[in-house]
Motif scaffolding. Structure first.
Motif, PDB file in Angstrom:
ATOM      1  N   LYS A 345     -34.725 -12.920 -20.442  1.00  0.00           N
ATOM      2  CA  LYS A 345     -36.093 -12.758 -19.939  1.00  0.00           C
ATOM      3  C   LYS A 345     -36.179 -11.903 -18.673  1.00  0.00           C
ATOM      4  O   LYS A 345     -37.259 -11.770 -18.097  1.00  0.00           O
ATOM      5  CB  LYS A 345     -36.700 -14.133 -19.647  1.00  0.00           C
ATOM      6  N   VAL A 346     -35.035 -11.333 -18.235  1.00  0.00           N
ATOM      7  CA  VAL A 346     -35.038 -10.569 -16.979  1.00  0.00           C
ATOM      8  C   VAL A 346     -36.006  -9.394 -17.054  1.00  0.00           C
ATOM      9  O   VAL A 346     -36.802  -9.158 -16.139  1.00  0.00           O
ATOM     10  CB  VAL A 346     -33.614 -10.087 -16.634  1.00  0.00           C
ATOM     11  N   ALA A 347     -35.957  -8.628 -18.131  1.00  0.00           N
ATOM     12  CA  ALA A 347     -36.839  -7.467 -18.244  1.00  0.00           C
ATOM     13  C   ALA A 347     -38.305  -7.877 -18.212  1.00  0.00           C
ATOM     14  O   ALA A 347     -39.124  -7.267 -17.509  1.00  0.00           O
ATOM     15  CB  ALA A 347     -36.528  -6.694 -19.524  1.00  0.00           C
ATOM     16  N   GLU A 348     -38.644  -8.919 -18.964  1.00  0.00           N
ATOM     17  CA  GLU A 348     -40.038  -9.374 -18.983  1.00  0.00           C
ATOM     18  C   GLU A 348     -40.464  -9.872 -17.609  1.00  0.00           C
ATOM     19  O   GLU A 348     -41.590  -9.609 -17.169  1.00  0.00           O
ATOM     20  CB  GLU A 348     -40.219 -10.470 -20.025  1.00  0.00           C
ATOM     21  N   MET A 349     -39.578 -10.578 -16.931  1.00  0.00           N
ATOM     22  CA  MET A 349     -39.925 -11.089 -15.605  1.00  0.00           C
ATOM     23  C   MET A 349     -40.137  -9.943 -14.616  1.00  0.00           C
ATOM     24  O   MET A 349     -41.085  -9.970 -13.816  1.00  0.00           O
ATOM     25  CB  MET A 349     -38.815 -12.025 -15.106  1.00  0.00           C
ATOM     26  N   LEU A 350     -39.291  -8.928 -14.685  1.00  0.00           N
ATOM     27  CA  LEU A 350     -39.473  -7.776 -13.794  1.00  0.00           C
ATOM     28  C   LEU A 350     -40.784  -7.068 -14.086  1.00  0.00           C
ATOM     29  O   LEU A 350     -41.466  -6.597 -13.173  1.00  0.00           O
ATOM     30  CB  LEU A 350     -38.291  -6.818 -13.949  1.00  0.00           C
ATOM     31  N   GLY A 351     -41.164  -7.004 -15.353  1.00  0.00           N
ATOM     32  CA  GLY A 351     -42.455  -6.421 -15.701  1.00  0.00           C
ATOM     33  C   GLY A 351     -43.606  -7.218 -15.126  1.00  0.00           C
ATOM     34  O   GLY A 351     -44.600  -6.652 -14.650  1.00  0.00           O
ATOM     35  N   ARG A 352     -43.489  -8.526 -15.162  1.00  0.00           N
ATOM     36  CA  ARG A 352     -44.548  -9.372 -14.597  1.00  0.00           C
ATOM     37  C   ARG A 352     -44.631  -9.205 -13.086  1.00  0.00           C
ATOM     38  O   ARG A 352     -45.722  -9.252 -12.506  1.00  0.00           O
ATOM     39  CB  ARG A 352     -44.309 -10.825 -14.978  1.00  0.00           C
ATOM     40  N   VAL A 353     -43.500  -9.020 -12.432  1.00  0.00           N
ATOM     41  CA  VAL A 353     -43.515  -8.775 -10.989  1.00  0.00           C
ATOM     42  C   VAL A 353     -44.254  -7.477 -10.692  1.00  0.00           C
ATOM     43  O   VAL A 353     -45.081  -7.409  -9.764  1.00  0.00           O
ATOM     44  CB  VAL A 353     -42.074  -8.722 -10.440  1.00  0.00           C
ATOM     45  N   GLU A 354     -43.970  -6.443 -11.461  1.00  0.00           N
ATOM     46  CA  GLU A 354     -44.663  -5.161 -11.264  1.00  0.00           C
ATOM     47  C   GLU A 354     -46.166  -5.311 -11.447  1.00  0.00           C
ATOM     48  O   GLU A 354     -46.955  -4.767 -10.668  1.00  0.00           O
ATOM     49  CB  GLU A 354     -44.113  -4.115 -12.227  1.00  0.00           C
ATOM     50  N   ARG A 355     -46.555  -6.047 -12.468  1.00  0.00           N
ATOM     51  CA  ARG A 355     -47.995  -6.220 -12.713  1.00  0.00           C
ATOM     52  C   ARG A 355     -48.646  -7.052 -11.614  1.00  0.00           C
ATOM     53  O   ARG A 355     -49.800  -6.805 -11.227  1.00  0.00           O
ATOM     54  CB  ARG A 355     -48.217  -6.849 -14.086  1.00  0.00           C
ATOM     55  N   ALA A 356     -47.927  -8.020 -11.079  1.00  0.00           N
ATOM     56  CA  ALA A 356     -48.462  -8.807  -9.966  1.00  0.00           C
ATOM     57  C   ALA A 356     -48.667  -7.929  -8.744  1.00  0.00           C
ATOM     58  O   ALA A 356     -49.661  -8.071  -8.009  1.00  0.00           O
ATOM     59  CB  ALA A 356     -47.519  -9.959  -9.640  1.00  0.00           C
ATOM     60  N   ALA A 357     -47.732  -7.006  -8.503  1.00  0.00           N
ATOM     61  CA  ALA A 357     -47.875  -6.082  -7.376  1.00  0.00           C
ATOM     62  C   ALA A 357     -49.116  -5.220  -7.532  1.00  0.00           C
ATOM     63  O   ALA A 357     -49.888  -5.019  -6.572  1.00  0.00           O
ATOM     64  CB  ALA A 357     -46.625  -5.208  -7.264  1.00  0.00           C
TER      65      ALA A 357
END
Length: 455
Positions: A345-357
């Motif tokens: 899930k690392v890639a998906e989590m990093l994507g969610r961090v980007e979207r939160a930013a």
């Protein structure tokens, strides 16, 4: 008799500190925006018996006790509460024993992580847990949070190396837990219980850790990626290939730029994210694993990937990883995340961090122990910008929720402290929280050991 008088009667080698300016510096760790109370005093004991006597004096006067190491924590776990006595353990900084035959070391809690590593290296031995703060953080603080670090993907975290502890309990007793033998299952694993308890179950006064032989020189692989999400996909590919590097770290362009502007390292990348892998397997195994890692990086979309043939270049890249947090601190207050998700899930989590930013209009830099899914999004805000602070807090909460939704945890190695208390309540069921509180009540019946932290 007042508590201050009682502390004076203990005739400690260093008198209790009460100067407000001095206390201010000993009252908090590096967690941004975590609340800080006003301590009554701070003490710097030098022996386990002095710690015991201080704890007993506090118990007699009903005063909270807040243990403190080097203050490098990032969750508010060492922050003072009103009227407390801060027990600063930095003067208990001796390596008491290194036993090459049994491959163990006995140290006081104020020993700096890197100092233990240097002492062990003189005997051809190695202490693997290596948080990015290893040049400054203490073994006692590492024990309090069950610290991990760059090497934990292969070698594990602090709990995997702590064989035994000496500590002062919440009833003022000086006791020993654990063992010195390679094996031992006598009774409950109270040593493991104390590791990661953030000073809420006792004040650690001595630590016995296992050591390993020094690893051979490492082979480093670096890969540049067009996005942090692509880099996250490479982490998954690495796991699917069965590769276990000694370290697999992610650093994004924000971090590399901040480090280069601060230290003029010359280390910067024409990429959104860099993955750094290190292999230390014996013989030719490291070289073979490095070649397989290169293939994984390239298949996952790396724009450039190569083995490092220059040890200085390799160390510069990993030094940039370690310096990322202090480099970003120079730009403004940094709110540090510490979520951990499954490697898939690392890639998906990093994507969610980007979207939160993007959603909250906050700069979020990313560093990660990517090999085990432990991500450290760093939310940077301009000094004094309260609106940005509010947006950063909202993004922080969103990232915590996303990690839990993906089957992760709210803290991989920094601890709950003050910042992650809501997250802990969301992660654990009411029944499990009640179990934690029952343990706390049994070992600290007065509720004076680092109160208000974690639960």
């Amino acid at each position: 008799m007042s508590l201050l008088d009682a502390l004076a009667d203990l005739a400690l080698p260093d008198p209790a500190l009460t100067d407000p300016d001095v206390l201010a510096g000993l009252s908090h760790d590096d967690a941004e925006w975590a609340p800080v109370g006003a301590p009554l005093a701070a003490v710097r004991p030098r022996t386990p018996e002095q710690v015991r006597d201080v704890v007993r004096a506090c118990l007699a006067h009903g005063a909270p006790i807040v243990p403190r190491g080097a203050g490098t924590g990032l969750s508010g776990g060492a922050n003072a509460v009103d009227g407390c006595v801060v027990v600063a353990l930095d003067r208990m900084n001796r390596v008491l024993e290194i036993d090459p035959l049994e491959r163990l070391a006995v140290v006081q809690p104020g020993v700096i992580n890197d100092d233990l590593r240097r002492a062990a290296a003189e005997h051809g031995l190695w202490y693997p847990p290596d948080p990015a703060s290893s040049p400054w953080s203490t073994i006692g603080g590492n024990v309090a949070t069950n610290a991990g670090g760059l090497c934990c993907v292969k070698y594990g975290v602090t709990r995997d190396y702590v064989l035994g502890l000496q500590l002062v309990t919440g009833t003022g007793d000086l006791v020993r837990l654990g063992r010195r033998t390679a094996k031992g299952v006598a009774g409950y694993d109270l040593t493991g219980l104390v590791v990661g308890s953030e000073g809420t179950l006792g004040v650690v006064t001595e630590v016995t850790v296992r050591l390993r032989p020094l690893p051979p020189p490492a082979v480093t692989v670096a890969g540049y990626f067009p996005s942090v999400v692509t880099a996250g996909e490479a982490v998954r590919a690495t796991a699917e290939a069965g590769l276990t590097p000694a370290a697999l770290e992610l650093v994004d362009r924000h971090c590399l730029r901040a480090v280069d502007e601060w230290k003029r390292t010359g280390v910067s990348a024409d990429a959104d994210a860099v993955l750094l892998a290190r292999f230390d397997d014996p013989g030719g195994a490291a070289e073979a694993a490095a070649e397989r890692m290169l293939a994984c990086f390239e298949a996952a979309g790396a724009t450039w990937a190569a083995r490092s043939t220059d040890e200085a270049e390799s160390e510069a890249l990993f030094s940039a990883r370690r310096l990322a947090y202090p480099a970003l601190e120079r730009l403004g207050p940094v709110l540090t995340e510490d979520v951990c998700v499954p490697k898939s899930k690392v890639a998906e989590m990093l994507g969610r961090v980007e979207r939160a930013a993007e959603r909250h209009d906050v700069t979020i830099a990313n560093i990660a122990h990517a090999g085990d899914g432990n991500l450290h999004p760093l939310l940077v805000t301009p000094p004094g910008d309260e609106a940005a602070r509010a947006r950063a807090q909202a993004a922080f909460d969103e990232i915590v929720a996303a990690a839990l939704e993906l089957g992760g945890t709210v803290t991989g190695e920094h601890g709950v402290g003050l910042l992650k208390r809501p997250g802990l309540a969301a992660e654990l069921s009411p029944e499990v929280l009640a179990m934690h509180r029952a343990v706390k009540a049994a070992l600290d019946p007065s509720g004076l050991l680092n109160p208000g932290k974690a639960f």
